[in-house]
Design a protein around this motif. Sequence first.
Motif, mmCIF file in Angstrom:
data_model
loop_
_atom_site.group_PDB
_atom_site.id
_atom_site.type_symbol
_atom_site.label_atom_id
_atom_site.label_comp_id
_atom_site.label_asym_id
_atom_site.label_seq_id
_atom_site.Cartn_x
_atom_site.Cartn_y
_atom_site.Cartn_z
ATOM 1 N N MET A 252 0.842 -1.206 0.000
ATOM 2 C CA MET A 252 0.000 0.000 0.000
ATOM 3 C C MET A 252 0.874 1.251 0.000
ATOM 4 O O MET A 252 0.599 2.212 -0.721
ATOM 5 C CB MET A 252 -0.904 0.027 1.240
ATOM 6 N N SER A 253 1.925 1.232 0.812
ATOM 7 C CA SER A 253 2.837 2.372 0.874
ATOM 8 C C SER A 253 3.487 2.604 -0.482
ATOM 9 O O SER A 253 3.547 3.736 -0.973
ATOM 10 C CB SER A 253 3.914 2.118 1.937
ATOM 11 N N VAL B 82 -2.822 14.426 3.348
ATOM 12 C CA VAL B 82 -3.427 13.109 3.097
ATOM 13 C C VAL B 82 -2.337 12.047 2.977
ATOM 14 O O VAL B 82 -2.424 10.981 3.594
ATOM 15 C CB VAL B 82 -4.301 13.141 1.823
ATOM 16 N N LEU B 83 -1.309 12.340 2.207
ATOM 17 C CA LEU B 83 -0.199 11.398 2.057
ATOM 18 C C LEU B 83 0.498 11.182 3.393
ATOM 19 O O LEU B 83 0.811 10.042 3.769
ATOM 20 C CB LEU B 83 0.799 11.911 1.012
ATOM 21 N N ASP C 248 -5.468 -3.009 10.825
ATOM 22 C CA ASP C 248 -6.628 -3.315 9.998
ATOM 23 C C ASP C 248 -6.281 -2.933 8.563
ATOM 24 O O ASP C 248 -6.548 -1.811 8.117
ATOM 25 C CB ASP C 248 -7.851 -2.566 10.509
ATOM 26 N N ALA C 249 -5.677 -3.857 7.863
ATOM 27 C CA ALA C 249 -5.206 -3.586 6.509
ATOM 28 C C ALA C 249 -6.365 -3.283 5.568
ATOM 29 O O ALA C 249 -6.238 -2.438 4.687
ATOM 30 C CB ALA C 249 -4.380 -4.757 5.988
ATOM 31 N N THR D 117 -6.997 4.389 1.658
ATOM 32 C CA THR D 117 -6.090 4.722 0.558
ATOM 33 C C THR D 117 -6.864 4.915 -0.740
ATOM 34 O O THR D 117 -6.595 5.850 -1.506
ATOM 35 C CB THR D 117 -5.018 3.625 0.394
ATOM 36 N N LYS D 118 -7.845 4.055 -0.982
ATOM 37 C CA LYS D 118 -8.685 4.206 -2.184
ATOM 38 C C LYS D 118 -9.404 5.550 -2.177
ATOM 39 O O LYS D 118 -9.440 6.249 -3.187
ATOM 40 C CB LYS D 118 -9.725 3.084 -2.255
ATOM 41 N N LYS D 119 -9.966 5.909 -1.021
ATOM 42 C CA LYS D 119 -10.680 7.187 -0.915
ATOM 43 C C LYS D 119 -9.741 8.361 -1.144
ATOM 44 O O LYS D 119 -10.113 9.349 -1.775
ATOM 45 C CB LYS D 119 -11.364 7.297 0.440
ATOM 46 N N ALA D 120 -8.514 8.238 -0.630
ATOM 47 C CA ALA D 120 -7.529 9.320 -0.827
ATOM 48 C C ALA D 120 -7.190 9.480 -2.302
ATOM 49 O O ALA D 120 -7.094 10.600 -2.808
ATOM 50 C CB ALA D 120 -6.261 9.019 -0.020
#
Length: 159
Positions: free
Chosen positions: A92-93, A123-124, A143-144, A151-154
Amino acid sequence: METSVSLQEPFSYAIWPLIVLGVLIGAYLLYLIIYKIIKSTKDKKVKEAPKIKPRTAEEIEKLKHKYIQELNKIESELSKQKITVRTAYHRMSTCIRQFVYDVTDIKVQNYTLNDIRSLNMPVLEELITEYYTPEFSKKSVGDASASIEKTKKAIERWN
């Protein structure tokens, strides 16, 4: 009472070694002072904000779609237990950093959390802060799935 022994003059130092030693110590102290001044001015200099490469709305939408698909893949592999929580956070990172790089041309994949804080991208910064503990701790707990959704919303809200 008179003696035939004559006393020698008191022991005296030659002055030139003291002068040389004083000059060397003074030069060293001057060097340290100049070094500290230069170092402190370099630290105080405001880092120049990196230039963001302009992208069209269409290009950004394509990139959003690409990286949301990548996050979906990570989520799928995590739910099937093909990858660990730590691996999921690491990916994800990498994903969000690569997305920001593709959109802005700022090489955030090479930045530490402090460097990211200086970019003024809250946000980042929030996402990377959230990833740090599970990504680098001995026992990855987090909680991955919730992080993936965040992350999707960002990415979806990115302008």
